[in-house]
Scaffold this active site. Structure first.
Site, PDB file in Angstrom:
ATOM      1  N   ASP A 127       0.785  -1.047   0.173  1.00  0.00           N
ATOM      2  CA  ASP A 127       0.059   0.012  -0.038  1.00  0.00           C
ATOM      3  C   ASP A 127       1.000   1.196  -0.075  1.00  0.00           C
ATOM      4  O   ASP A 127       2.115   1.272   0.436  1.00  0.00           O
ATOM      5  CB  ASP A 127      -0.868   0.013   1.141  1.00  0.00           C
ATOM      6  CG  ASP A 127      -1.587   1.195   1.335  1.00  0.00           C
ATOM      7  OD1 ASP A 127      -2.334   1.595   0.554  1.00  0.00           O
ATOM      8  OD2 ASP A 127      -1.423   1.892   2.535  1.00  0.00           O
ATOM      9  N   ASP A 181      -0.250   5.125   0.797  1.00  0.00           N
ATOM     10  CA  ASP A 181      -0.473   6.193   1.909  1.00  0.00           C
ATOM     11  C   ASP A 181      -0.698   5.367   3.239  1.00  0.00           C
ATOM     12  O   ASP A 181      -1.585   4.526   3.491  1.00  0.00           O
ATOM     13  CB  ASP A 181      -1.893   6.702   1.517  1.00  0.00           C
ATOM     14  CG  ASP A 181      -1.681   7.927   0.664  1.00  0.00           C
ATOM     15  OD1 ASP A 181      -0.739   8.478   0.347  1.00  0.00           O
ATOM     16  OD2 ASP A 181      -2.720   7.806  -0.524  1.00  0.00           O
ATOM     17  N   LYS A 226      -8.600  -4.787  -3.215  1.00  0.00           N
ATOM     18  CA  LYS A 226      -7.359  -4.917  -3.551  1.00  0.00           C
ATOM     19  C   LYS A 226      -6.908  -6.433  -3.835  1.00  0.00           C
ATOM     20  O   LYS A 226      -5.941  -6.891  -4.490  1.00  0.00           O
ATOM     21  CB  LYS A 226      -6.508  -4.646  -2.439  1.00  0.00           C
ATOM     22  CG  LYS A 226      -6.548  -2.903  -2.592  1.00  0.00           C
ATOM     23  CD  LYS A 226      -5.461  -2.231  -1.547  1.00  0.00           C
ATOM     24  CE  LYS A 226      -5.373  -0.783  -1.670  1.00  0.00           C
ATOM     25  NZ  LYS A 226      -4.468  -0.359  -0.661  1.00  0.00           N
ATOM     26  N   ASP A 271      -1.998  -0.978   5.799  1.00  0.00           N
ATOM     27  CA  ASP A 271      -2.218  -0.221   6.881  1.00  0.00           C
ATOM     28  C   ASP A 271      -3.872  -0.058   7.251  1.00  0.00           C
ATOM     29  O   ASP A 271      -4.369   0.288   8.257  1.00  0.00           O
ATOM     30  CB  ASP A 271      -1.685   1.085   7.200  1.00  0.00           C
ATOM     31  CG  ASP A 271      -2.470   1.978   6.200  1.00  0.00           C
ATOM     32  OD1 ASP A 271      -2.653   1.646   5.073  1.00  0.00           O
ATOM     33  OD2 ASP A 271      -2.676   3.259   6.760  1.00  0.00           O
ATOM     34  N   ASP A 283      -7.182  -3.145   2.741  1.00  0.00           N
ATOM     35  CA  ASP A 283      -5.872  -4.007   2.640  1.00  0.00           C
ATOM     36  C   ASP A 283      -6.230  -5.320   2.841  1.00  0.00           C
ATOM     37  O   ASP A 283      -5.433  -6.203   2.749  1.00  0.00           O
ATOM     38  CB  ASP A 283      -4.694  -3.478   3.059  1.00  0.00           C
ATOM     39  CG  ASP A 283      -4.278  -2.139   2.625  1.00  0.00           C
ATOM     40  OD1 ASP A 283      -4.299  -2.117   1.534  1.00  0.00           O
ATOM     41  OD2 ASP A 283      -3.733  -1.271   3.588  1.00  0.00           O
TER      42      ASP A 283
END
Length: 226
Positions: free
Chosen positions: A9, A11, A150, A173, A177
């Site tokens: 990931d 950000d 994802k 995070d 995810d």
């Protein structure tokens, strides 16, 4: 146990708290000997730009799995249309003042500013037949197809790359995810991650943000897994 690639990931994972790319994480990623794929809820051009700045080959998953591409010189593959998302947006707009983010660039989902009651919106949406869900990435709220995430993006990209999703280590995070962790062979959450992603992880770092990403990679290297 040996993994062939990493999907990570952007950000909150390879950035500092202010969303700037974490230079230590960038340096660590650049010298890896396995392919690295960036995965984000953000738009495709953002993901490609980040990939270019880091020095990667351009393999990215964008819009929470709705868009994937393996190289800079290839058009993205878009997995869904906006039709159902727009219906849900119109319905919710009767109850909330909603602000779209990047509306001209998003092809498969709608991203909203995080300034409304998300739980109430989710409850209202459950009364409707739309095949969509709302996901909070801590930077935006996304209205997206329930068929796309994802994890589905990772499986699609892995197929294009001639790999299996289980060949990847996933690092992230946020709640968006989770499906990526489930699809991958191993999942690592950075310390600033929310509780749901930590519960889904095989390993949680002690460090946060980009420092956590560095720790995650060093953990994999120390075990001989990459």
């Amino acid at each position: 146990m040996k993994f062939k690639a990493i999907v990570i990931d952007i950000d909150g994972t390879i950035t500092c708290e202010n969303r700037e790319l974490h230079l230590g994480a960038v340096k660590k990623i650049r010298i890896l000997k396995v392919p690295v794929v960036l995965a984000t809820g953000n738009i495709l051009c953002y993901a490609r730009t980040a990939s270019k700045l880091i020095g990667l080959d351009g393999a990215v998953i964008a819009e929470n799995g709705g868009a994937v591409t393996v190289r800079y010189d290839l058009n993205g593959t878009f997995e869904e249309s906006l039709e159902e998302c727009e219906k849900a947006f119109s319905f919710l707009s009767e109850y909330f003042k909603l602000t779209k983010l990047d509306p001209f660039y998003r092809k498969t989902e709608i991203a909203l500013r995080r300034d409304f009651n998300l739980e109430k919106a989710r409850t209202l949406l459950e009364t409707q037949p739309f095949d969509v869900e709302m996901v909070d990435t801590k930077y935006a709220v996304h209205i997206k197809s329930t068929r796309i995430n994802k994890g589905s993006g990772l499986r699609k990209l892995a197929e294009i790359m001639g790999l299996e999703a289980e060949d990847f280590v996933a690092i992230g995070d946020s709640e968006n995810d989770i499906e990526m962790f489930e699809a991958a062979g191993f999942g690592i959450a950075v310390a600033n991650g929310d509780e749901r992603i930590k519960e889904a992880a095989n390993y949680v770092t002690e460090a946060s943000y980009g420092d956590g990403a560095v720790e995650a990679i060093e953990f994999l290297e120390s075990n001989g897994w990459i």
